[in-house]
Design a protein around this motif. Structure first.
Motif, PDB file in Angstrom:
ATOM      1  N   SER A 254       0.842  -1.203   0.000  1.00 27.14           N
ATOM      2  CA  SER A 254       0.000   0.000   0.000  1.00 27.14           C
ATOM      3  C   SER A 254       0.872   1.245   0.000  1.00 27.14           C
ATOM      4  CB  SER A 254      -0.908   0.033   1.245  1.00 27.14           C
ATOM      5  OG  SER A 254      -0.137   0.252   2.407  1.00 27.14           O
ATOM      6  N   GLY A 255       0.247   2.371  -0.280  1.00 25.37           N
ATOM      7  CA  GLY A 255       0.958   3.636  -0.188  1.00 25.37           C
ATOM      8  C   GLY A 255       1.421   3.883   1.239  1.00 25.37           C
ATOM      9  N   MET A 256       0.586   3.536   2.202  1.00 23.92           N
ATOM     10  CA  MET A 256       0.975   3.729   3.602  1.00 23.92           C
ATOM     11  C   MET A 256       2.164   2.840   3.987  1.00 23.92           C
ATOM     12  SD  MET A 256      -0.289   6.287   4.971  1.00 23.92           S
ATOM     13  CE  MET A 256       0.627   5.982   6.470  1.00 23.92           C
TER      14      MET A 256
ATOM     15  N   ILE B  42       5.128   4.725   2.687  1.00 23.49           N
ATOM     16  CA  ILE B  42       5.420   5.915   3.491  1.00 23.49           C
ATOM     17  C   ILE B  42       6.033   5.538   4.844  1.00 23.49           C
ATOM     18  CG2 ILE B  42       4.294   7.819   4.752  1.00 23.49           C
ATOM     19  CD1 ILE B  42       2.337   7.931   2.239  1.00 23.49           C
TER      20      ILE B  42
ATOM     21  N   TYR C 252      -1.221  13.916   3.698  1.00 27.68           N
ATOM     22  CA  TYR C 252      -2.207  12.840   3.613  1.00 27.68           C
ATOM     23  C   TYR C 252      -2.624  12.423   5.032  1.00 27.68           C
ATOM     24  CZ  TYR C 252      -4.201   8.337   2.533  1.00 27.68           C
ATOM     25  OH  TYR C 252      -5.044   7.272   2.443  1.00 27.68           O
TER      26      TYR C 252
ATOM     27  N   GLU D 102       5.163  16.735   0.885  1.00 23.14           N
ATOM     28  CA  GLU D 102       4.189  16.299  -0.109  1.00 23.14           C
ATOM     29  C   GLU D 102       3.914  17.541  -0.958  1.00 23.14           C
ATOM     30  OE1 GLU D 102      -0.321  15.037   0.554  1.00 23.14           O
ATOM     31  OE2 GLU D 102       1.018  13.933   1.863  1.00 23.14           O
TER      32      GLU D 102
ATOM     33  N   ASN E 267      -1.901  17.894   0.210  1.00 24.75           N
ATOM     34  CA  ASN E 267      -3.255  17.353   0.267  1.00 24.75           C
ATOM     35  C   ASN E 267      -3.947  17.862   1.527  1.00 24.75           C
ATOM     36  OD1 ASN E 267      -5.491  15.701   0.123  1.00 24.75           O
ATOM     37  ND2 ASN E 267      -4.373  13.801   0.343  1.00 24.75           N
TER      38      ASN E 267
ATOM     39  N   ASP F 115       6.438  12.640  -1.105  1.00 24.70           N
ATOM     40  CA  ASP F 115       5.276  11.879  -1.567  1.00 24.70           C
ATOM     41  C   ASP F 115       4.873  12.471  -2.919  1.00 24.70           C
ATOM     42  OD1 ASP F 115       2.712  10.884  -2.113  1.00 24.70           O
ATOM     43  OD2 ASP F 115       2.128  10.815  -0.006  1.00 24.70           O
TER      44      ASP F 115
ATOM     45  N   THR G 151       2.643  11.173  -5.078  1.00 23.55           N
ATOM     46  CA  THR G 151       1.401  10.535  -5.532  1.00 23.55           C
ATOM     47  C   THR G 151       0.570  11.404  -6.469  1.00 23.55           C
ATOM     48  OG1 THR G 151       1.282   9.259  -3.497  1.00 23.55           O
ATOM     49  CG2 THR G 151      -0.775   9.507  -4.718  1.00 23.55           C
ATOM     50  N   PHE G 152       0.404  12.680  -6.138  1.00 22.54           N
ATOM     51  CA  PHE G 152      -0.461  13.558  -6.931  1.00 22.54           C
ATOM     52  C   PHE G 152       0.107  13.831  -8.328  1.00 22.54           C
ATOM     53  CE2 PHE G 152      -3.405  16.046  -3.811  1.00 22.54           C
ATOM     54  CZ  PHE G 152      -3.808  14.845  -3.255  1.00 22.54           C
TER      55      PHE G 152
ATOM     56  N   SER H 157       1.619   6.385  -3.561  1.00 16.43           N
ATOM     57  CA  SER H 157       0.490   5.487  -3.450  1.00 16.43           C
ATOM     58  C   SER H 157       0.172   5.140  -4.907  1.00 16.43           C
ATOM     59  CB  SER H 157      -0.703   6.175  -2.793  1.00 16.43           C
ATOM     60  OG  SER H 157      -1.852   5.363  -2.979  1.00 16.43           O
TER      61      SER H 157
ATOM     62  N   THR I 143      -1.867   3.191  -5.806  1.00 13.30           N
ATOM     63  CA  THR I 143      -3.323   3.035  -5.796  1.00 13.30           C
ATOM     64  C   THR I 143      -4.008   4.097  -6.654  1.00 13.30           C
ATOM     65  OG1 THR I 143      -2.999   2.396  -3.485  1.00 13.30           O
ATOM     66  CG2 THR I 143      -5.273   2.841  -4.165  1.00 13.30           C
ATOM     67  N   LYS I 144      -3.381   5.248  -6.764  1.00 16.08           N
ATOM     68  CA  LYS I 144      -3.996   6.400  -7.403  1.00 16.08           C
ATOM     69  C   LYS I 144      -3.637   6.435  -8.887  1.00 16.08           C
ATOM     70  CE  LYS I 144      -5.202   7.010  -3.172  1.00 16.08           C
ATOM     71  NZ  LYS I 144      -4.466   7.828  -2.233  1.00 16.08           N
TER      72      LYS I 144
ATOM     73  N   ILE J 225      -4.578  -1.670  -4.467  1.00 14.59           N
ATOM     74  CA  ILE J 225      -3.919  -0.885  -3.419  1.00 14.59           C
ATOM     75  C   ILE J 225      -2.445  -1.257  -3.478  1.00 14.59           C
ATOM     76  CG2 ILE J 225      -3.589  -0.633  -0.914  1.00 14.59           C
ATOM     77  CD1 ILE J 225      -6.173   0.513  -1.209  1.00 14.59           C
TER      78      ILE J 225
ATOM     79  N   LEU K 198      -8.772   8.941  -5.209  1.00 17.66           N
ATOM     80  CA  LEU K 198      -8.505   9.937  -6.250  1.00 17.66           C
ATOM     81  C   LEU K 198      -7.700   9.268  -7.352  1.00 17.66           C
ATOM     82  CD1 LEU K 198      -5.238  11.106  -5.903  1.00 17.66           C
ATOM     83  CD2 LEU K 198      -6.252  11.747  -3.741  1.00 17.66           C
TER      84      LEU K 198
HETATM   85  C1  LIG Z   1      -3.860   7.632  -1.027  1.00 16.32           C
HETATM   86  C2  LIG Z   1      -2.647   8.339  -0.636  1.00 16.32           C
HETATM   87  C3  LIG Z   1      -1.724   7.740   0.231  1.00 16.32           C
HETATM   88  C4  LIG Z   1      -1.940   6.380   0.851  1.00 16.32           C
HETATM   89  O1  LIG Z   1      -1.988   5.361  -0.081  1.00 16.32           O
HETATM   90  P1  LIG Z   1      -2.687   3.925   0.121  1.00 16.32           P
HETATM   91  O2  LIG Z   1      -2.335   3.224  -1.130  1.00 16.32           O
HETATM   92  O3  LIG Z   1      -4.143   4.161   0.306  1.00 16.32           O
HETATM   93  O4  LIG Z   1      -2.078   3.319   1.327  1.00 16.32           O
HETATM   94  C5  LIG Z   1      -0.572   8.455   0.528  1.00 16.32           C
HETATM   95  N1  LIG Z   1      -0.345   9.686   0.029  1.00 16.32           N
HETATM   96  C6  LIG Z   1      -1.221  10.293  -0.790  1.00 16.32           C
HETATM   97  C7  LIG Z   1      -0.921  11.642  -1.297  1.00 16.32           C
HETATM   98  C8  LIG Z   1      -2.399   9.642  -1.145  1.00 16.32           C
HETATM   99  O5  LIG Z   1      -3.263  10.259  -1.948  1.00 16.32           O
END
Ligand SMILES: *Cc1c(COP(=O)(O)O)cnc(C)c1O
Length: 404
Positions: free
Chosen positions: A84-86, A89, A110, A153, A157, A182, A184-185, A204, A206-207, A216, A336
């Motif tokens: 997972s993203g968590m 992190i 986040y 980040e 967020n 981070d 992710t965005f 993450s 996931t996004k 995930i 997202l």
């Molecule tokens: C969703 C998200 C996370 C966590 O990711 P998971 O895959 O849900 O564990 C961390 N940082 C940002 C910016 C996110 O949008």
């Protein structure tokens, strides 16, 4: 090193046709165990002297392909895929932090990262401070003798504050701190923090990287030493590995990432411009708007402004809720980066675990809405927002005239 554009590399780099089968898309290899011809080569692999895999918890050939692809795109030596993203992190932070250490963290992050730092990390003797990272002097003044990491980040967020990765990395390195970003965005297409001086990039997946809301996963990219340390001593022991099927799904998602991000960027800008002109909206946060306080920095640091727009309605907690409830196309959802436009109310949803007084310090007001622009036709998304705003503002006006 890269010679072709990222748009092309995203499709062709690393994932070559299979030598045996000539299959163009990668095979899924779920095997846990891998056989060796002799004990010596098994030992060499466990010691990290070869490029082979040996046990599923530390990776498998499909995951390896994903890791190599991400390392290439982020321009890092090595990458690690996690569950997972968590996981990405927390492992990245624990790579540098042990009991007695201190970490400086940008103000709005986040919700899960905030929770990890304020609830779990202190149980292991790790200290933290939140600091306004747009203010380099404030960052410098907050560094203590036991500070080991600067965690940021950008865009943040949900305020979409842009932080100067290059300047912050320089400052942090002068004081011996490691920098974690981070990303992710943005995805590696729109921003590459390692090129700007960061030590570790976390995602993450996931996004946007997977992009379809059905996996995930997390990724960490950095130098070989740090990534091997995390793989062997953190991810492996905490058992936060990804699996072959999900690695394959992400590899598939990555192939369309360039066209997806282009459309996310275009839609988000159109939505931000529409909202910016709307009389019922008091504030729009989007780095692509000239009114954004770090517009210039965004233009130099990012190759696209991303798919997230946040905005404040002229109203309270209840107005924000009513507005979301009236939407027909956009869906109320916690995630997202999906093909569908997703909206949510940070104060009651993603950032509800942060106390109200602290939320407000981070710029998360009760009327704030976060929108993840999907891949639909921009006019349809805007029409949906327009209708809902009209209904809610009419209702409010009626209530106001009754009360007079
Ligand atoms: C969703 C998200 C996370 C966590 O990711 P998971 O895959 O849900 O564990 C961390 N940082 C940002 C910016 C996110 O949008």
């Amino acid at each position: 090193m890269r010679t072709r554009s990222l748009e092309t590399e995203i499709i062709h780099a690393i994932t070559k046709p299979d030598e045996k089968t000539r299959a163009v898309s990668p095979s899924i290899v779920p095997a846990v165990a891998y056989a060796f011809t002799d004990v010596e080569s098994a030992i060499d692999t466990v010691m990290g002297k070869t490029n082979d895999v040996y046990y599923g918890r530390y990776g498998n050939p499909t995951i390896k392909l994903l890791e190599e692809k991400i390392a290439f795109l982020e321009q890092g030596e090595e990458a690690l895929a996690l569950s997972s993203g968590m996981a990405a992190i927390s492992n990245a932070l624990l790579c540098y932090l042990t009991s007695g250490d201190h970490v400086l963290v940008t103000k709005d992050i986040y919700g899960g990262t905030h929770h990890f730092l304020t609830v779990l990390a202190p149980r292991f003797g790790i200290e933290f401070d939140f600091v306004d990272c747009t203010d380099l002097e404030a960052v410098a003044a907050s560094i203590k003798s036991n500070t080991k990491v600067l965690y940021i980040e950008t865009p943040s967020n949900p305020s979409l504050t842009i932080l100067d990765i290059k300047a912050l990395s320089k400052l942090a390195h002068e004081q011996g701190l490691a920098v974690i970003v981070d990303n992710t965005f943005m995805t590696p297409l729109l921003q590459r923090p390692l090129d700007l001086g960061a030590d570790l990039v976390v995602h993450s997946a996931t996004k946007y990287i997977n992009g379809h809301g059905d996996v995930i996963a997390g990724l960490v990219v950095g130098n070989k030493r740090d990534i091997s340390f995390i793989r062997k001593n953190l991810m492996g022991d905490l058992g936060q590995n990804l699996n072959a099927w999900e690695a394959y799904m992400i590899l598939r998602g990555i192939k369309t990432m360039a066209i997806r991000m282009k459309k996310h960027n275009e839609n988000a800008l159109a939505i931000a411009e529409f909202l910016n002109e709307h009389p019922f909206i008091s504030k729009v946060n989007y780095p692509g708007l000239i009114s954004h306080p770090q517009y210039e920095l965004a233009q130099t640091q990012m190759e696209g402004m991303g798919g997230i727009v946040t905005f404040e309605l002229k109203g309270d907690f209840d107005t924000a809720k009513r507005f979301l409830n009236q939407l027909e196309l956009a869906m109320i959802s916690f995630s997202l980066g999906d093909p569908e436009t997703l909206v949510q109310h940070p104060a009651s949803m993603t950032h509800a675990s942060i106390p109200k007084s602290e939320r407000e310090k981070f710029g998360i007001s009760d009327g704030l809405i976060r929108l993840s622009a999907g891949l639909e036709n921009a006019d349809d998304i805007i029409e949906d927002l327009k209708n809902s705003l009209l209904i809610v503002s009419n209702e409010l006006q009626k209530e106001l005239s009754y009360s007079i």
